[in-house]
Write a protein that holds these residues in place. Structure first.
Motif, PDB file in Angstrom:
ATOM      1  N   ILE A  87     -63.630 139.162  69.046  1.00 47.44           N
ATOM      2  CA  ILE A  87     -63.240 137.801  69.414  1.00 47.44           C
ATOM      3  C   ILE A  87     -64.449 137.078  70.004  1.00 47.44           C
ATOM      4  O   ILE A  87     -65.201 137.640  70.796  1.00 47.44           O
ATOM      5  N   GLN A  96     -60.456 133.908  66.845  1.00 52.65           N
ATOM      6  CA  GLN A  96     -59.401 134.094  67.835  1.00 52.65           C
ATOM      7  C   GLN A  96     -58.825 135.507  67.796  1.00 52.65           C
ATOM      8  O   GLN A  96     -58.020 135.873  68.633  1.00 52.65           O
ATOM      9  N   TRP A  97     -59.235 136.271  66.775  1.00 51.79           N
ATOM     10  CA  TRP A  97     -58.759 137.634  66.612  1.00 51.79           C
ATOM     11  C   TRP A  97     -59.947 138.589  66.538  1.00 51.79           C
ATOM     12  O   TRP A  97     -61.021 138.228  66.073  1.00 51.79           O
ATOM     13  N   HIS A  98     -59.724 139.807  66.971  1.00 55.84           N
ATOM     14  CA  HIS A  98     -60.680 140.887  66.729  1.00 55.84           C
ATOM     15  C   HIS A  98     -60.347 141.418  65.340  1.00 55.84           C
ATOM     16  O   HIS A  98     -59.217 141.838  65.086  1.00 55.84           O
ATOM     17  N   THR A  99     -61.298 141.376  64.402  1.00 59.50           N
ATOM     18  CA  THR A  99     -60.990 141.763  63.029  1.00 59.50           C
ATOM     19  C   THR A  99     -61.721 143.032  62.614  1.00 59.50           C
ATOM     20  O   THR A  99     -62.839 143.317  63.050  1.00 59.50           O
ATOM     21  N   ARG A 155     -56.206 141.881  61.604  1.00 56.83           N
ATOM     22  CA  ARG A 155     -56.442 140.913  62.674  1.00 56.83           C
ATOM     23  C   ARG A 155     -55.671 141.381  63.894  1.00 56.83           C
ATOM     24  O   ARG A 155     -54.440 141.462  63.871  1.00 56.83           O
ATOM     25  N   ASP A 200     -54.858 141.364  68.151  1.00 60.07           N
ATOM     26  CA  ASP A 200     -54.934 140.536  69.345  1.00 60.07           C
ATOM     27  C   ASP A 200     -55.839 141.203  70.377  1.00 60.07           C
ATOM     28  O   ASP A 200     -56.221 142.369  70.256  1.00 60.07           O
ATOM     29  N   ARG A 201     -56.206 140.448  71.388  1.00 57.68           N
ATOM     30  CA  ARG A 201     -57.203 140.912  72.356  1.00 57.68           C
ATOM     31  C   ARG A 201     -56.750 142.184  73.079  1.00 57.68           C
ATOM     32  O   ARG A 201     -57.533 143.117  73.258  1.00 57.68           O
ATOM     33  N   ASP A 239     -47.116 141.582  59.574  1.00 59.48           N
ATOM     34  CA  ASP A 239     -47.287 141.781  61.010  1.00 59.48           C
ATOM     35  C   ASP A 239     -46.680 143.133  61.374  1.00 59.48           C
ATOM     36  O   ASP A 239     -45.548 143.439  60.985  1.00 59.48           O
TER      37      ASP A 239
END
Length: 260
Positions: A65, A28-31, A83, A85-86, A5
């Motif tokens: 996402i 749930q993540w933008h990858t 991965r 977050d938004r 992380d």
């Protein structure tokens, strides 16, 4: 799997190993992912319709996402994925409503290899890792490169040849004969489609084979070097240091520690 992380938890960097898998991403993540190794299997993108895939190194894939991804492979392939977050994705990447891919992305492959090297280091330099990750984010482009995808299909016989004969001293002329053209044309097409030269691709295949043997056997490093197609142990050591930033013996100690 190696996982880190970074950036206050806004981004998770994962190095997925070559291994059989069946995964359903909950979206749930933008990858942002980069293939480091050729991989075949089946997948379904935002639908129940499953199709075969044969993905080469150097494919940069971006999935926003909300897009559902199922993927399954009998052998897997080393893969680097970010991965995000938004909030981070909204701040740094264009808005998307579908998965996009760019094949033969030399820049993304090069940066992904640098991130892999950083993750494998005995001591992770967090600042350097964060900067390199951000440089990969900068390379993301919302466009598909269909021309490169077509080229990669034409090159599959050459890729199969390297996969089957990586233990032998292959020449550019041999590969050009398989491709049905001259060596210069092969070099140009291969580099554009895969994002790296035939020689660099061959070295990567050998490195993957050596890493697998180190991880799963107690064979002497000198024997592993020959089994993986290197001329000798020093040749393998040079490739490890240049491409992974670690020696084979250090890699063996690290993987043995991880198994324990």
């Amino acid at each position: 799997m190696l996982s880190r992380d970074i950036l206050g938890g806004a981004v998770c960097v994962q190095l997925l190993p070559r291994a059989a898998y069946s995964a359903h991403d909950p979206a749930q993540w933008h990858t942002l992912g980069v293939t480091l190794e050729r991989q075949t299997g089946i997948h379904a993108i935002n639908s129940d319709h499953r199709v075969d895939f044969d993905t080469l190194p150097g494919v940069l894939a971006q999935t926003p996402i909300g897009v559902d991804v199922f993927s399954e492979s009998m052998g897997g392939g080393e893969y680097l994925v970010l991965r995000m977050d938004r909030y981070f994705a909204d701040q740094h990447l264009p808005a998307l409503d579908q998965r996009i891919e760019s094949a033969g992305h030399a820049g993304a492959l090069r940066v992904a290899q640098q991130i892999r090297r950083a993750l494998l280091a005995p001591q992770v330099d967090h600042l350097s890792l964060e900067q390199t990750v951000l440089s990969l984010v900068e390379l993301a482009k919302p466009a598909q490169d269909r021309a490169h995808r077509l080229k990669s299909n034409a090159l599959k016989p050459v890729l199969d040849q390297i996969t089957e004969l990586y233990q032998q001293p292959l020449t550019l002329e041999q590969m050009a004969g398989t491709y049905g053209c001259n060596a210069l044309r092969l070099l140009r097409d291969f580099t554009r489609a895969v994002g790296t030269t035939p020689h660099a691709y061959l070295v990567e295949i050998r490195l993957q084979a050596a890493r697998h043997l180190i991880e799963t056997t107690d064979l002497a490093l000198a024997i592993i070097a020959l089994e993986a197609g290197f001329a000798h142990q020093s040749h393998m050591g040079s490739a490890f240091r240049q491409h992974l930033g670690i020696t084979p013996s250090t890699y063996r100690r690290r993987t043995a520690s991880s198994r324990r």
